[in-house]
Design an enzyme around this catalytic site. Structure first.
Site, PDB file in Angstrom:
ATOM      1  N   ARG A  46      10.856  53.832  26.887  1.00 13.21           N
ATOM      2  CA  ARG A  46      12.469  53.663  27.564  1.00 13.21           C
ATOM      3  C   ARG A  46      12.680  53.789  28.392  1.00 13.21           C
ATOM      4  NH1 ARG A  46      15.635  54.818  24.245  1.00 13.21           N
ATOM      5  NH2 ARG A  46      14.392  54.962  22.445  1.00 13.21           N
ATOM      6  N   TYR A  98      27.001  30.609  35.419  1.00 14.38           N
ATOM      7  CA  TYR A  98      25.272  30.027  34.966  1.00 14.38           C
ATOM      8  C   TYR A  98      25.641  29.860  33.068  1.00 14.38           C
ATOM      9  CZ  TYR A  98      21.019  31.092  32.800  1.00 14.38           C
ATOM     10  OH  TYR A  98      19.866  30.746  32.057  1.00 14.38           O
ATOM     11  N   ASP A 170      26.811  38.020  41.299  1.00 16.64           N
ATOM     12  CA  ASP A 170      25.328  37.819  40.309  1.00 16.64           C
ATOM     13  C   ASP A 170      24.804  36.833  41.936  1.00 16.64           C
ATOM     14  OD1 ASP A 170      23.310  35.730  39.598  1.00 16.64           O
ATOM     15  OD2 ASP A 170      23.826  35.516  37.755  1.00 16.64           O
ATOM     16  N   LYS A 195      14.567  34.443  38.496  1.00 12.93           N
ATOM     17  CA  LYS A 195      14.374  33.128  39.611  1.00 12.93           C
ATOM     18  C   LYS A 195      13.251  33.735  40.969  1.00 12.93           C
ATOM     19  CE  LYS A 195      16.542  31.574  35.918  1.00 12.93           C
ATOM     20  NZ  LYS A 195      18.038  31.628  36.072  1.00 12.93           N
TER      21      LYS A 195
HETATM   22  C1  LIG Z   1      18.547  31.828  34.731  1.00 11.69           C
HETATM   23  C2  LIG Z   1      19.864  32.747  35.262  1.00 11.69           C
HETATM   24  C3  LIG Z   1      20.298  33.724  34.853  1.00 11.69           C
HETATM   25  C4  LIG Z   1      19.900  34.390  33.193  1.00 11.69           C
HETATM   26  O1  LIG Z   1      18.570  35.272  33.571  1.00 11.69           O
HETATM   27  P1  LIG Z   1      17.012  35.342  32.599  1.00 11.69           P
HETATM   28  O2  LIG Z   1      16.717  35.673  33.263  1.00 11.69           O
HETATM   29  O3  LIG Z   1      16.833  33.913  32.115  1.00 11.69           O
HETATM   30  O4  LIG Z   1      18.367  35.713  31.752  1.00 11.69           O
HETATM   31  C5  LIG Z   1      21.396  34.349  34.886  1.00 11.69           C
HETATM   32  N1  LIG Z   1      22.208  34.076  36.590  1.00 11.69           N
HETATM   33  C6  LIG Z   1      21.936  32.829  37.664  1.00 11.69           C
HETATM   34  C7  LIG Z   1      22.356  32.546  38.175  1.00 11.69           C
HETATM   35  C8  LIG Z   1      20.654  32.290  36.868  1.00 11.69           C
HETATM   36  O5  LIG Z   1      19.374  31.273  37.048  1.00 11.69           O
END
Ligand SMILES: *Cc1c(COP(=O)(O)O)cnc(C)c1O
Length: 377
Positions: A46, A98, A170, A195
Site C-alpha cells: 500500500r 466536474y 484540475d 481520461k
Molecule cells: C472524470 C473526471 C474526474 C473524476 O475522475 P475519476 O477517475 O472518474 O474518478 C475529475 N475531474 C474531471 C475533470 C474529470 O473529467
C-alpha cells in the site's frame, strides 16, 4: 528534454536484475526483510510499489513537478487533496466543476464541517471577494466541464500566494501536453488519469502533482493512511499510455478544431462551446495559457429532439460516460455526468437538455465529420 522524450523515458530505467527494458509489473503486497528493522526501503504494497513509483515520477516530470502521488481514481486523488483542508476551514471552488467533485465536496466533505463557496472563478474579483478569514484553498478546473470556461491560472495562483491559500488545479481536460499549471505557480495539479493520461478507456486512475516538499509529504501520508492506491497493473497500463500522450493530444486537438469549425456553421446548432473558437469568451486567455485547445466540444442543439436524434443516429460517436480515450464518445451532461447537480444549478451553468458533449477521438477526421453530418439529416 522535450515532452515526448520525457514521456517515453522519465521514471523508467531498465530493471536491475535482468535489464528488462520495460518497467515490470511488481505484483507483490509485501517485501522480505533481512533482519529485524533492516529492509531495502520497501515494507508493504500500500505504501510502496515500484511500478506505481515509476508512473508517479513519469507524470510528475511531464507536469514539470517534483512529486507525483498516484491514486485508484481521479476522485480518490481529489479526495486526498481536499483532506489537506481541515474542519472549520473554507474552500473556493469553480462553480462549473466536474459533477463528481461537486458531489464529493457538497455531499461528503460538508459533513466533516468543511465549507465551500461555488464561484464563477473566471472572474478574479469573484474569487477575491469570496475569500474569508478561514479560507484555505482555491480549487479550479480549467477548461471546465462541460462548457469549457477558461480560468486565468497565473493570476488566480498569484492571488492565492498573497492570501496564503493553496491553489489547486484540475488539469484533466488539457493534460500536461497542452497546459502546465505548476509553471503558472499553481501549488497542486490533479488529474483523472482515467481520461487523456491513460487515454485508452481501460483504466480508472488519478494523480496529484506538486513541487512543494511539505505538501508531498502530507499527500503521501494521506495516500497510505486512507489507502486508495492504484493496482500495479493499472499503473503499468497508464505508464504505457503516457508514451504516446503527445501524439494522441495533437490528433485530438486537430480533429476537434475541425469539428468545432464545422459545427459552428450548421443551422441546426444553437451554440458550440470550444475554447479554440474566436467566439468563445475564453479564447484569448486559452491561447495564452494553453498550447492547444484539446479534444472536448460541447454542442447545444437548441431543441432536445435534435439532440436525441443526433445521439440515436451517430455510428462512430458512442453514447458513453467519460472522455479522453482514442475513440470518439458523446455524452448528455444533464442526465449523465451532471445528473447529481441540482436542475437550477445546471440551468445556470448552461447545461440544457439539448446540450451534448463530444469527446473527439483520434479516428480519421473524414469519418468523424461524415458521422456527424449523417446523424442530423
Ligand atoms: C472524470 C473526471 C474526474 C473524476 O475522475 P475519476 O477517475 O472518474 O474518478 C475529475 N475531474 C474531471 C475533470 C474529470 O473529467
Amino acid at each position: 528534454m522535450g515532452f515526448s522524450t520525457d514521456a517515453i523515458h522519465a521514471g523508467q530505467e531498465p530493471e536491475r536484475a535482468t535489464g528488462a527494458l520495460i518497467t515490470p509489473i511488481f505484483m507483490t503486497t509485501t517485501y522480505a526483510q533481512e533482519e529485524l528493522g533492516i529492509n531495502k526501503g520497501y515494507e508493504y504494497g500500500r505504501r510502496d510499489n515500484l511500478t506505481r513509483a515509476a508512473l508517479e515520477k513519469n507524470i510528475a516530470v511531464l507536469e514539470n513537478g517534483k512529486y507525483g502521488i498516484a491514486f485508484s481514481s481521479g476522485l480518490a486523488a481529489i479526495s486526498a487533496v481536499i483532506h489537506l483542508v481541515k474542519a472549520g476551514e473554507h474552500v473556493i471552488v469553480t462553480d462549473n466543476v466536474y459533477g463528481g467533485t461537486y458531489r464529493l465536496f457538497e455531499k461528503i466533505m460538508t459533513g466533516f464541517n468543511l465549507q465551500f463557496s461555488w464561484v464563477d472563478v473566471s472572474s478574479l474579483e469573484n474569487v477575491s471577494s469570496a475569500i474569508k478569514e478561514n479560507t484555505r484553498m482555491v480549487y479550479i478546473e480549467t477548461p471546465s466541464n462541460p462548457t469549457l470556461n477558461i480560468t486565468d491560472i497565473r493570476s488566480t495562483a498569484e492571488l492565492c500566494k498573497k492570501n496564503n491559500l493553496i491553489c489547486a488545479v484540475d488539469n484533466t481536460f488539457m493534460s500536461p501536453y497542452f497546459q502546465k499549471p505548476l509553471n503558472m505557480n499553481a501549488d497542486i495539479v490533479v488529474h483523472s488519469s482515467t481520461k487523456y493520461l491513460n487515454g485508452h478507456s481501460d483504466v480508472i486512475g488519478g494523480i496529484v502533482i506538486t513541487n512543494d516538499k511539505d505538501t508531498n509529504k502530507k499527500l503521501k501520508f494521506i495516500q497510505n493512511a486512507v489507502g486508495a492506491v492504484p493496482s500495479p497493473f493499472d499503473c503499468w497500463l497508464t505508464l504505457r499510455s503516457t508514451k504516446t500522450l503527445a501524439l494522441r493530444m495533437k490528433q485530438h486537438n486537430e480533429n476537434a478544431v475541425q469539428i468545432a469549425d464545422f459545427l459552428k456553421n450548421q443551422n441546426y446548432v444553437k451554440h458550440v462551446y470550444y475554447p479554440g473558437l474566436k467566439s468563445h469568451p475564453g479564447y484569448e486567455l486559452a491561447k495564452k495559457q494553453m498550447t492547444g485547445f484539446g479534444g472536448i466540444i460541447s454542442v447545444d442543439f437548441g431543441e432536445e429532439e435534435t439532440a436525441r436524434r443526433f445521439i440515436k443516429k451517430c455510428k462512430i460517436f458512442t453514447l458513453a460516460e467519460s472522455l479522453g480515450g482514442v475513440e470518439s464518445l458523446m455524452s448528455h451532461p444533464a442526465t449523465m455526468s451532471h445528473a447529481s447537480v441540482p436542475p437550477e444549478r445546471r440551468e445556470k451553468m448552461g447545461i440544457t437538455n439539448s446540450l451534448i458533449r463530444l469527446s473527439v477521438g483520434i479516428e480519421d477526421i473524414e469519418d468523424l465529420l461524415g458521422d456527424i453530418d449523417q446523424a442530423v439529416q
